[in-house]
Design a protein around this motif. Structure first.
Motif: not given
Ligand code: ADP
Length: 192
Positions: A3, A22, A26, A28-30, A72, A76, A79, A82
């Motif tokens: 993270n 990302v 790999q 997850v983009h928040i 959000k 996921h 994931a 993040f």
């Protein structure tokens, strides 16, 4: 899980770098800004509330932002980690994020802060405003207020993670690829 918090003033290139990170890791983009704009575009109650703050360059209240962020993340479960972009922007948001990630046994690995001076930021945001159509990018007073809010309300988040020995500053001026390599070096060091 890995993270990462991508940190820095408005217009410092967080979105550009997040997209590249990302791809490489790999994750997850928040982006809370993107999430708000999606809600605004759909004219949801959350979007309408957020818009009243965003158009003035103010922060959306923590209760709204934290709830949206939690949803959000929970959406996921698969994931590998993040990239948080534009979040946390206040100490209560940082505390809420730490609580959420503690439950997943996967704390923040690093906060990476892109450093760009005010004059450059204002120029970048005005340029972006020509194509982004964002009202908050097309009004100099709003841009200046966002920088003011960043300094007053958001920079304490850097110190908060610095106490956990997780904060790093990166020169955010230069070529996109050069800045990307600087970020990757720090991520690799923080996660090895
Ligand atoms: P920028 O980095 O250019 O300021 P963002 O897309 O990250 O753009 O954010 C746009 C606006 O959305 C902010 O000025 C603020 O009003 C709101 N916003 C985004 N993230 C947060 C957050 N974590 N807490 C409160 N408000 C937020």
């Amino acid at each position: 899980m890995i993270n990462i918090i991508l940190f820095g003033p408005p217009g410092s290139g967080k979105g550009t770098q997040a997209a590249k990170l990302v791809d490489r890791y790999q994750l997850v983009h928040i982006s809370t800004g993107d999430l708000f704009r999606y809600e605004i575009g759909n004219k949801t109650p959350l979007g309408l509330e957020a818009k009243s703050y965003i158009d003035k360059g103010e922060l959306v209240p923590d209760s709204v932002t934290i709830g949206m962020l939690n949803n959000k993340v929970e959406a996921h479960p698969e994931a590998k980690g993040f990239i948080f972009d534009g979040f946390p922007r206040t100490i209560p948001q940082a505390q809420a994020l730490d609580t959420l990630l503690e439950e997943k046994d996967s704390p923040v690995a690093a906060l990476l802060a892109l450093q760009v001076d005010d004059a450059e930021i204002v120029e970048r945001i005005k340029l972006r405003g020509k194509s982004s159509g964002r009202p908050d990018d097309n009004d100099e007073a709003t841009i200046r207020n966002r920088i003011f809010v960043y300094k007053n309300e958001t920079t304490p988040v850097f110190d908060y993670y610095n106490e956990q020995h997780k904060s790093h500053s990166i020169n955010g001026v230069g070529g996109v690829e050069d800045i990307f390599e600087r970020l990757c070096e720090l991520i690799d060091a923080a996660t090895k």
